[in-house]
Design a protein around this motif. Structure first.
Motif, PDB file in Angstrom:
ATOM      1  N   GLU A 117      -9.085  26.324 -19.917  1.00 25.91           N
ATOM      2  CA  GLU A 117      -8.602  26.431 -18.295  1.00 25.91           C
ATOM      3  C   GLU A 117      -9.591  25.446 -17.490  1.00 25.91           C
ATOM      4  OE1 GLU A 117      -8.179  30.511 -17.292  1.00 25.91           O
ATOM      5  OE2 GLU A 117      -6.432  30.582 -18.880  1.00 25.91           O
ATOM      6  N   ARG A 118      -9.942  24.165 -17.956  1.00 25.06           N
ATOM      7  CA  ARG A 118     -10.930  23.419 -17.221  1.00 25.06           C
ATOM      8  C   ARG A 118      -9.997  22.503 -16.439  1.00 25.06           C
ATOM      9  NH1 ARG A 118     -12.715  19.730 -20.138  1.00 25.06           N
ATOM     10  NH2 ARG A 118     -12.668  20.738 -22.192  1.00 25.06           N
ATOM     11  N   LEU A 119      -9.025  23.010 -15.457  1.00 23.32           N
ATOM     12  CA  LEU A 119      -8.269  22.270 -14.677  1.00 23.32           C
ATOM     13  C   LEU A 119      -8.542  22.719 -13.495  1.00 23.32           C
ATOM     14  CD1 LEU A 119      -5.795  20.299 -15.361  1.00 23.32           C
ATOM     15  CD2 LEU A 119      -4.354  22.319 -14.354  1.00 23.32           C
ATOM     16  N   GLU A 120      -8.725  21.878 -12.466  1.00 21.23           N
ATOM     17  CA  GLU A 120      -8.951  22.406 -10.916  1.00 21.23           C
ATOM     18  C   GLU A 120      -7.425  22.547 -10.091  1.00 21.23           C
ATOM     19  OE1 GLU A 120     -12.298  22.140  -7.880  1.00 21.23           O
ATOM     20  OE2 GLU A 120     -12.541  20.499  -9.461  1.00 21.23           O
ATOM     21  N   VAL A 121      -7.543  22.958  -8.911  1.00 26.30           N
ATOM     22  CA  VAL A 121      -6.447  22.948  -8.148  1.00 26.30           C
ATOM     23  C   VAL A 121      -6.719  22.468  -6.721  1.00 26.30           C
ATOM     24  CG1 VAL A 121      -4.742  23.982  -6.971  1.00 26.30           C
ATOM     25  CG2 VAL A 121      -5.060  24.635  -9.267  1.00 26.30           C
ATOM     26  N   TYR A 122      -6.364  21.394  -6.337  1.00 25.22           N
ATOM     27  CA  TYR A 122      -6.985  21.106  -4.849  1.00 25.22           C
ATOM     28  C   TYR A 122      -5.535  21.234  -3.697  1.00 25.22           C
ATOM     29  CZ  TYR A 122     -10.927  18.014  -5.777  1.00 25.22           C
ATOM     30  OH  TYR A 122     -12.275  17.710  -6.160  1.00 25.22           O
ATOM     31  N   TYR A 123      -6.111  21.580  -2.492  1.00 22.65           N
ATOM     32  CA  TYR A 123      -5.086  22.081  -1.582  1.00 22.65           C
ATOM     33  C   TYR A 123      -4.956  20.946  -0.781  1.00 22.65           C
ATOM     34  CZ  TYR A 123      -5.525  26.382  -4.156  1.00 22.65           C
ATOM     35  OH  TYR A 123      -5.506  27.411  -5.067  1.00 22.65           O
ATOM     36  N   GLN A 124      -3.778  20.567  -0.203  1.00 24.07           N
ATOM     37  CA  GLN A 124      -3.626  19.725   0.814  1.00 24.07           C
ATOM     38  C   GLN A 124      -3.103  20.433   2.066  1.00 24.07           C
ATOM     39  OE1 GLN A 124      -0.964  16.142   0.580  1.00 24.07           O
ATOM     40  NE2 GLN A 124      -2.348  15.022   1.800  1.00 24.07           N
ATOM     41  N   PHE A 129      -2.579  12.032   4.366  1.00 21.32           N
ATOM     42  CA  PHE A 129      -3.952  11.978   4.615  1.00 21.32           C
ATOM     43  C   PHE A 129      -4.388  11.853   6.296  1.00 21.32           C
ATOM     44  CE2 PHE A 129      -4.271   9.058   0.522  1.00 21.32           C
ATOM     45  CZ  PHE A 129      -4.162  10.342   0.074  1.00 21.32           C
ATOM     46  N   TYR A 130      -3.240  11.449   7.216  1.00 21.96           N
ATOM     47  CA  TYR A 130      -3.713  11.544   8.554  1.00 21.96           C
ATOM     48  C   TYR A 130      -4.070  12.900   8.977  1.00 21.96           C
ATOM     49  CZ  TYR A 130      -3.153  10.723  13.606  1.00 21.96           C
ATOM     50  OH  TYR A 130      -3.113  10.550  15.074  1.00 21.96           O
ATOM     51  N   PHE A 131      -3.597  14.034   8.413  1.00 25.18           N
ATOM     52  CA  PHE A 131      -3.906  15.296   8.754  1.00 25.18           C
ATOM     53  C   PHE A 131      -4.756  15.853   8.002  1.00 25.18           C
ATOM     54  CE2 PHE A 131       0.292  14.518  10.576  1.00 25.18           C
ATOM     55  CZ  PHE A 131       0.072  15.274  11.925  1.00 25.18           C
ATOM     56  N   GLY A 132      -4.825  15.540   6.650  1.00 26.96           N
ATOM     57  CA  GLY A 132      -5.895  16.010   5.556  1.00 26.96           C
ATOM     58  C   GLY A 132      -5.636  15.663   4.555  1.00 26.96           C
ATOM     59  N   ARG A 133      -6.596  15.374   3.669  1.00 26.38           N
ATOM     60  CA  ARG A 133      -6.608  14.941   2.232  1.00 26.38           C
ATOM     61  C   ARG A 133      -6.625  16.220   1.280  1.00 26.38           C
ATOM     62  NH1 ARG A 133      -7.706   9.655   0.511  1.00 26.38           N
ATOM     63  NH2 ARG A 133      -7.916   8.430   2.522  1.00 26.38           N
ATOM     64  N   PRO A 134      -6.142  16.390   0.032  1.00 21.56           N
ATOM     65  CA  PRO A 134      -6.314  17.519  -0.742  1.00 21.56           C
ATOM     66  C   PRO A 134      -7.574  17.840  -0.891  1.00 21.56           C
ATOM     67  CG  PRO A 134      -4.387  15.773  -1.685  1.00 21.56           C
ATOM     68  CD  PRO A 134      -5.664  14.801  -0.541  1.00 21.56           C
ATOM     69  N   VAL A 135      -8.213  18.953  -1.073  1.00 27.27           N
ATOM     70  CA  VAL A 135      -9.617  19.194  -1.039  1.00 27.27           C
ATOM     71  C   VAL A 135      -9.671  20.619  -2.103  1.00 27.27           C
ATOM     72  CG1 VAL A 135     -10.430  18.287   1.122  1.00 27.27           C
ATOM     73  CG2 VAL A 135      -9.259  20.801   1.078  1.00 27.27           C
ATOM     74  N   PRO A 136     -10.691  20.586  -2.814  1.00 27.53           N
ATOM     75  CA  PRO A 136     -11.151  21.950  -3.684  1.00 27.53           C
ATOM     76  C   PRO A 136     -10.873  23.101  -2.521  1.00 27.53           C
ATOM     77  CG  PRO A 136     -12.830  20.425  -3.662  1.00 27.53           C
ATOM     78  CD  PRO A 136     -12.041  19.688  -2.546  1.00 27.53           C
ATOM     79  N   ALA A 137     -10.521  24.133  -3.512  1.00 29.86           N
ATOM     80  CA  ALA A 137     -10.286  25.593  -2.831  1.00 29.86           C
ATOM     81  C   ALA A 137     -11.473  26.023  -1.723  1.00 29.86           C
ATOM     82  CB  ALA A 137     -10.162  26.666  -3.997  1.00 29.86           C
ATOM     83  N   TYR A 138     -12.456  25.761  -2.193  1.00 32.34           N
ATOM     84  CA  TYR A 138     -13.638  26.431  -1.264  1.00 32.34           C
ATOM     85  C   TYR A 138     -13.637  25.459   0.297  1.00 32.34           C
ATOM     86  CZ  TYR A 138     -16.425  22.346  -2.914  1.00 32.34           C
ATOM     87  OH  TYR A 138     -16.818  21.038  -3.225  1.00 32.34           O
ATOM     88  N   GLU A 139     -13.463  24.224  -0.119  1.00 34.89           N
ATOM     89  CA  GLU A 139     -13.246  23.258   1.140  1.00 34.89           C
ATOM     90  C   GLU A 139     -12.195  23.474   2.027  1.00 34.89           C
ATOM     91  OE1 GLU A 139     -14.724  20.476   3.400  1.00 34.89           O
ATOM     92  OE2 GLU A 139     -15.933  21.098   1.604  1.00 34.89           O
ATOM     93  N   TYR A 140     -10.958  23.784   1.374  1.00 34.74           N
ATOM     94  CA  TYR A 140      -9.847  24.384   2.109  1.00 34.74           C
ATOM     95  C   TYR A 140      -9.992  25.468   2.894  1.00 34.74           C
ATOM     96  CZ  TYR A 140      -4.804  25.936   2.791  1.00 34.74           C
ATOM     97  OH  TYR A 140      -3.651  26.240   3.446  1.00 34.74           O
TER      98      TYR A 140
END
Ligand code: C2E
Ligand code: MG
Ligand code: MG
Ligand code: MG
Length: 280
Positions: free
Chosen positions: A39-46, A259-270
């Motif tokens: 389960e070493r896969l991460e999810v980013y959120y844009q 990207f003008y509004f926001g890049r995909p970021v890690p969950a904690y960052e989102y």
């Protein structure tokens, strides 16, 4: 480099020169399979924004994007590992894992008293056609106490065309659970108005290639017109600058992502940047 650090889209696969060709696919496949087993896969959120009001843009959701970092290779682009996963059917495992991670994450946000917005998840044909898929989604949502209203699935035009009847039936079933269905990368797959009319979908997502071309205004306008006449919502992806935003707004597209509004970021960052605390 900066964009990679921010967790952005890695355009070129980060694979060492000595691994090229068929052997690479095999070694990527093997390594990805290990990563998935652990389960070493991460999810980013844009983030996704609604820009109805000229002076005010409002967050209304996010897209979940799979991220994989190999211990030696570094980050591997989804443009590299998703097609390999699709060929080997590992994609089913991968997408089930993304769904589980997203829904578990939403439960955590809820428990922490955060505002929770809808999250969209990309799906492949093999995943949808799996017998166990809808029961799996139902069980995952129930287990984490998350409503289907908070989930959206993104399917590509091509996927739907490949297996229209079956996919359409699955889409209806998901919609009856409150889930939103959108067509990703729209405009690249030759769908006609009459074809779209037969499909059970909620939203078209204008492909970023049209958003980023200076001479594609006419195409965007006709996609928006199609959506209007079918009563579908429209979102534009890949918005990178003010100019593109202005064009979209002029044409009547008020949902945007890029990207003008926001890049995909890690969950904690989102969570930190976008999910305000309720009752405080
Ligand atoms: P997509 O679903 O069309 O996702 C949008 C892609 O465009 C993402 O690339 C995102 O990072 C990038 N993007 C967003 N805004 C901008 C922008 O303003 N400019 C530019 N140049 N790019 C932007 P990413 O994350 O590399 O993903 C690429 C593709 O990989 C996705 O395209 C999607 O088709 C696929 N993918 C990612 N995760 C999954 C997954 O869990 N399942 C499936 N089936 N596919 C996935
Ligand atoms: Mg997508
Ligand atoms: Mg897309
Ligand atoms: Mg795309």
């Amino acid at each position: 480099y900066a964009s990679k650090e921010k967790g952005g889209h890695t355009a070129t696969p980060y694979i060492p020169e000595q691994f090229k060709g068929k052997e690479v696919s095999l070694s990527i496949e093997k390594e990805l399979s290990k990563a998935l087993a652990e389960e070493r896969l991460e999810v980013y959120y844009q983030p996704k924004y609604s820009v109805c009001d000229e002076r005010d843009s409002q967050l209304f959701g996010a897209e979940a994007l799979a991220r994989w970092t190999h211990a030696e290779w570094g980050p591997v682009s989804p443009a590299t590992f998703i097609p390999i996963a699709e060929e080997s059917r590992m994609i089913v495992t991968l997408e089930n894992l993304v769904i589980k991670k997203v829904v578990a994450q939403m439960e955590e946000w809820k428990r922490a008293g955060r505002a929770v917005f809808r999250v969209s998840i990309n799906l492949s044909l093999a995943t949808i056609l799996q017998q166990q898929f809808i029961p799996y989604v139902k069980a995952t949502l129930r287990y984490h106490g998350i409503s289907g209203d908070l989930i959206e699935f993104e399917l590509t035009e091509r996927m739907v065309m490949q297996n229209e009847r079956e996919v359409n039936a699955k889409m209806r079933e998901m919609q009856s659970m409150g889930i939103t269905i959108s067509i990703d990368d729209f405009g690249t797959g030759y769908s006609s108005l009459s074809y779209l009319h037969q499909l059970s979908i909620d939203r078209l997502k204008i492909d970023q290639s049209f958003v980023q071309q200076d001479d594609a205004k006419g195409i965007i306008a006709s996609i928006i017109q199609m959506a209007d006449s079918l009563n579908l919502r429209v979102i534009a992806e890949g918005v990178e600058n003010e100019q593109q935003l202005q064009t979209l707004r002029e044409l009547g597209c008020t949902e945007v992502q890029g990207f003008y509004f926001g890049r995909p970021v890690p969950a904690y960052e989102y969570e930190r940047q976008y999910l305000y605390l309720m009752n405080s």
